[in-house]
Design a protein around this motif. Structure first.
Motif, short mmCIF file in Angstrom:
data_model
loop_
_atom_site.label_atom_id
_atom_site.label_comp_id
_atom_site.label_asym_id
_atom_site.label_seq_id
_atom_site.Cartn_x
_atom_site.Cartn_y
_atom_site.Cartn_z
N ASN A 1 89.71 66.30 120.49
CA ASN A 1 89.47 67.74 120.56
C ASN A 1 90.31 68.60 119.64
O ASN A 1 90.34 69.83 119.81
CB ASN A 1 89.60 68.22 122.01
N LYS A 2 90.96 68.01 118.67
CA LYS A 2 91.60 68.79 117.61
C LYS A 2 91.86 67.89 116.42
O LYS A 2 91.79 66.66 116.53
CB LYS A 2 92.87 69.47 118.10
N TYR A 3 92.17 68.50 115.29
CA TYR A 3 92.44 67.73 114.08
C TYR A 3 93.77 66.98 114.24
O TYR A 3 94.76 67.52 114.73
CB TYR A 3 92.53 68.63 112.85
N HIS A 4 93.77 65.73 113.77
CA HIS A 4 94.99 64.91 113.70
C HIS A 4 95.01 64.22 112.35
O HIS A 4 93.98 63.76 111.85
CB HIS A 4 95.01 63.84 114.79
N GLU B 1 98.85 60.51 113.04
CA GLU B 1 98.78 61.01 114.42
C GLU B 1 97.67 60.29 115.20
O GLU B 1 97.85 59.96 116.38
CB GLU B 1 98.53 62.52 114.42
N ILE B 2 96.55 60.03 114.54
CA ILE B 2 95.47 59.27 115.18
C ILE B 2 95.96 57.90 115.58
O ILE B 2 95.75 57.44 116.71
CB ILE B 2 94.24 59.18 114.26
N ARG B 3 96.64 57.23 114.66
CA ARG B 3 97.17 55.88 114.94
C ARG B 3 98.15 55.92 116.12
O ARG B 3 98.13 55.06 116.99
CB ARG B 3 97.82 55.30 113.69
N THR B 4 99.00 56.95 116.17
CA THR B 4 99.97 57.07 117.27
C THR B 4 99.25 57.24 118.61
O THR B 4 99.62 56.61 119.61
CB THR B 4 100.92 58.26 117.02
N LEU B 5 98.21 58.07 118.65
CA LEU B 5 97.42 58.22 119.88
C LEU B 5 96.72 56.91 120.26
O LEU B 5 96.69 56.53 121.43
CB LEU B 5 96.41 59.35 119.74
N LEU B 6 96.18 56.21 119.26
CA LEU B 6 95.52 54.94 119.53
C LEU B 6 96.52 53.91 120.07
O LEU B 6 96.18 53.10 120.93
CB LEU B 6 94.83 54.41 118.29
N ARG C 1 92.52 52.40 110.57
CA ARG C 1 92.02 53.78 110.45
C ARG C 1 90.87 54.00 111.40
O ARG C 1 90.07 53.11 111.66
CB ARG C 1 91.56 54.04 109.02
N MET C 2 90.79 55.25 111.89
CA MET C 2 89.69 55.65 112.75
C MET C 2 89.34 57.10 112.46
O MET C 2 90.22 57.92 112.21
CB MET C 2 90.05 55.52 114.22
N PHE C 3 88.04 57.40 112.54
CA PHE C 3 87.56 58.77 112.48
C PHE C 3 87.08 59.14 113.88
O PHE C 3 86.05 58.62 114.32
CB PHE C 3 86.41 58.92 111.49
N PRO C 4 87.80 60.01 114.60
CA PRO C 4 87.32 60.44 115.90
C PRO C 4 86.02 61.26 115.76
O PRO C 4 85.75 61.76 114.67
CB PRO C 4 88.45 61.34 116.42
N PRO C 5 85.24 61.42 116.82
CA PRO C 5 85.60 61.09 118.19
C PRO C 5 85.47 59.60 118.49
O PRO C 5 84.76 58.87 117.81
CB PRO C 5 84.60 61.90 119.03
N PHE C 6 86.16 59.21 119.54
CA PHE C 6 86.19 57.84 120.03
C PHE C 6 86.19 57.90 121.56
O PHE C 6 86.79 58.79 122.14
CB PHE C 6 87.46 57.14 119.54
N TYR C 7 85.53 56.94 122.19
CA TYR C 7 85.41 56.96 123.64
C TYR C 7 85.81 55.62 124.24
O TYR C 7 85.35 54.57 123.78
CB TYR C 7 83.97 57.31 124.05
#
Length: 187
Positions: free
Chosen positions: A40-43, A47-52, A65-71
């Motif tokens: 729900n916001k830009y990372h 930052e994406i890797r840290t959340l993952l 690497r990942m391009f959100p959104p992800f579920y």
């Protein structure tokens, strides 16, 4: 919580009547919060890797690497190698365990689903799980669905929109519903 994750990694099922179910439910709620934050916001890529890493409970190589959104609803039974790329809008249901080996590409809107239910109406509320393994350098096309218990072979390509119900050998291209071998990959 580590006890619950370890039990699940060892193939145990934790049901609503299990004494550890509240811990599992708490972890699912925590994962949902992290997924919401991710989506729900830009990372930045870091930052994406840290959340993952928090969602999956593992340290990730800087090449992931990942391009959100992800579920995902749980996340802790997903294992990811190096140089993995996951495109927009993918869904991983991982209570059976998901392994993405090095170099795996996952196309947009792909679904990797280790969870199912019995066909009998009286038993349908139960969860049946089987692991999914996607071997080195496999490529899962846009909108493809990988179903419980499947191994996708090394270098294999799953065409866009395919539904994979059985193991895929190394070095082939599969397509269709259900997915069937189209041909070998050009060497």
């Amino acid at each position: 919580m580590n006890k619950v994750i370890e039990r699940m990694r060892n193939g145990e099922r934790i049901t609503e009547t299990d004494a550890d179910f509240p811990l599992l439910y708490s972890e699912i709620e925590n994962t949902k919060k992290l997924v919401c934050e991710l989506n729900n916001k830009y990372h930045s890529p870091d930052e994406i890797r840290t959340l993952l890493e928090r969602i999956w409970g593992q340290q990730l190589d800087a090449s992931v690497r990942m391009f959100p959104p992800f579920y995902t609803a749980f996340g802790k039974l997903t294992r990811v190698g190096k140089e993995v790329f996951i495109n927009f809008g993918c869904t991983f249901l991982d209570q059976g365990g998901i392994t993405l080996e090095d170099g795996v590409f996952i196309g947009p809107e792909a679904k990797v689903v280790t969870e199912n239910h019995p066909e009998e109406p009286a038993l349908r509320h139960r969860l049946l799980v089987k692991p999914i393994v996607i071997r080195r350098n496999a490529w899962i096309g846009a909108g493809a669905i990988i179903l419980p218990g499947v191994t996708v072979g090394e270098n294999a390509i799953v065409a866009a929109g395919a539904v994979v119900t059985k193991d895929i050998p190394d070095n082939v291209i599969v397509a269709g519903v259900p997915a069937k071998i189209i041909r070998n990959i050009k060497q």
